[in-house]
Structure formats: structure tokens, C-alpha cells
Scaffold this active site. Structure first.
Site, PDB file in Angstrom:
ATOM      1  CG  HIS A 177      -2.055  -0.972   1.086  1.00  0.00           C
ATOM      2  ND1 HIS A 177      -2.978  -1.171   2.094  1.00  0.00           N
ATOM      3  CD2 HIS A 177      -2.429  -1.796   0.076  1.00  0.00           C
ATOM      4  CE1 HIS A 177      -3.856  -2.069   1.702  1.00  0.00           C
ATOM      5  NE2 HIS A 177      -3.538  -2.473   0.483  1.00  0.00           N
TER       6      HIS A 177
ATOM      7  CB  CYS B 128      -5.950  -1.722   5.370  1.00  0.00           C
ATOM      8  SG  CYS B 128      -4.146  -1.856   5.312  1.00  0.00           S
TER       9      CYS B 128
ATOM     10  CD  GLU C 119      -2.334   3.648   2.972  1.00  0.00           C
ATOM     11  OE1 GLU C 119      -1.870   3.095   1.941  1.00  0.00           O
ATOM     12  OE2 GLU C 119      -3.483   3.429   3.391  1.00  0.00           O
TER      13      GLU C 119
ATOM     14  CB  CYS D 174      -1.812   1.064   6.155  1.00  0.00           C
ATOM     15  SG  CYS D 174      -1.144   0.293   4.661  1.00  0.00           S
TER      16      CYS D 174
END
Length: 149
Positions: free
Chosen positions: A76, A105, A78, A108
Site C-alpha cells: 500500500h 487498512c 502508506e 497500514c
């Protein structure tokens, strides 16, 4: 932070997102300290690995966004943003993370909290998964939605 700064950083995060090769979503992340960008990230595979392109295993299996992640080699935005700061030796404490998506999520969010990031500015307050709301509610992390006036 002022709305003009939110707009500025989210516009840059959108440009960063455009570098993603993901077939499902293009997400950009900007990590900011004292109104200066210290790191960027977008969703994609680890360095040196090819992207899935048109042969995305999740798309082939018919999974929608957020499902079938066990088939995806990507990280991801992030996480990539935080890792890029670490790779460069830049502290992430007391920073703000700008995202071109909703609430991150659970994985993250754990990274964001443990990295010392104090605030996340998202383009929506939609939660990626069920545990995201629990994590946000039980932490000191500030989650804020950017709304264009």
C-alpha cells in the site's frame, strides 16, 4: 492545518498516485513535516519486482478492491511512504500523512501509529476494513477528511 495546504498536498499526492501500475486503484501518499514533504509513496510491488499489468491475478479471479489481497504482490501507498522515509533516514514522528483514499487498512494504520505519525488527511472517511474503525477509536491518531470548499 489550513485548507489551502491540504489542497496543495493532496494535489501532489494525486500526481504521486499516477505512478502506480495497480490495475485496481491508484493511491498516493505524502508525508509532511512542518509544511514540507519528507516522503512519498504509491501502491505497487517492492523495488525490482515487475508489476502485474494486465495479468493481475486478482482481476483474473474476479476480486474487487480490498479482496483477494493474498494474490497481490503490491504494498500500500502508506506503507511505501513510511518505508521510503526509513530508507532515507528521515524521522516520521509528529508528521501528517496525506492520502488519496479513505481511512487506511488495519495493517497500514498499525504502521502509521507505530511510525509516530500524528494525523492522516484522507479524501473520504470510508473505512478500508472492519478493524480500521476500532484502531482509530482506540488510538490518539487524528483522522481528518479533506473536503473541497
Amino acid at each position: 492545518m489550513e485548507t489551502k495546504w491540504d489542497s496543495y498536498f493532496l494535489n501532489i499526492a494525486s500526481v504521486v498516485a499516477s505512478n502506480s501500475k495497480c490495475m485496481s486503484r491508484h493511491i498516493g501518499a505524502i508525508l509532511v513535516y512542518d509544511k514540507a514533504i519528507i516522503s512519498t509513496g504509491y501502491n505497487g510491488p517492492p523495488r525490482g519486482l515487475p508489476h502485474c499489468g494486465i495479468s493481475c491475478p486478482r482481476k483474473k479471479e474476479g476480486f474487487v478492491t480490498g479482496q483477494g489481497l493474498h494474490l497481490c504482490p503490491a504494498t500500500h501507498a502508506e506503507a511505501n511512504c513510511i518505508v521510503q522515509a526509513a530508507r532515507s533516514g528521515v524521522s516520521t514522528e509528529h508528521t501528517t500523512l496525506y492520502l488519496t483514499c479513505g481511512v487506511p487498512c488495519k495493517n497500514c494504520l498499525a504502521l502509521i501509529i507505530n511510525a509516530g505519525i500524528e494525523e492522516v488527511v484522507c479524501t473520504s472517511l470510508d473505512k478500508y476494513d472492519d478493524l480500521s474503525g476500532y484502531i482509530v477509536a482506540n488510538s490518539n491518531l487524528i483522522i481528518r477528511e479533506y473536503r473541497k470548499d
